[in-house]
Design an enzyme around this catalytic site. Structure first.
Site: not given
Ligand code: DGP
Length: 127
Positions: A41-42, A101, A114
């Site tokens: 996760d970023i 989520n 995810h």
């Molecule tokens: P959620 O949809 O609220 O469950 O969270 C999405 C998650 O995805 C959040 O923790 C940050 C992660 N995320 C969003 N964009 C990127 C990306 O481009 N790269 C990565 N590695 N993670 C991402």
């Protein structure tokens, strides 16, 4: 037949996680097989925080049906193994948290199913 029907992993052209699976957006990969993909996760909440996703574009848990049962079963069986490989400590002293989520009320931001896998020593930033 549509293009999607020919493609092994139907993608949504605007989906950021489909682009990560395709290598069009870089990620720190944790795992990949024919159906599943995992990457860090970023914005990690915990010392270990990766996302485990189906390669095929499924918007959320709400779109699952019986055809996805085997793949989602594999995903859930894989999660504990990857958690340990990524540095989560063993159950029961260690362990991990899994969060999926779903939808606006579930605080889902990215509309590609995810599974968050988080672990490592507390305190965590969130969760
Ligand atoms: P959620 O949809 O609220 O469950 O969270 C999405 C998650 O995805 C959040 O923790 C940050 C992660 N995320 C969003 N964009 C990127 C990306 O481009 N790269 C990565 N590695 N993670 C991402």
């Amino acid at each position: 037949m549509t293009e999607a029907a020919h493609h092994p992993h139907p993608r949504d052209a605007d989906c950021i996680f489909c682009k990560i699976v395709a290598g069009q957006i870089p990620s720190r990969k944790v795992y990949e097989d024919d159906e599943l993909f995992a990457f860090h996760d970023i914005h990690p909440w915990a010392p270990v925080h990766f996302l485990l996703i189906p390669k095929v574009h499924i918007a959320s848990m709400a779109q699952l049906d019986d055809r996805h049962a085997a793949m989602m079963g594999r995903l859930m069986v894989l999660a504990p193994r990857l958690a340990l490989e990524q540095g989560c400590q063993p159950y029961p002293e260690g362990g991990f948290r899994i969060v999926v989520n779903t939808g606006a009320h579930g605080a889902q931001e990215v509309q590609h199913l995810h599974v968050h896998v988080m672990g490592g020593p507390r305190p965590w930033l969130r969760g």
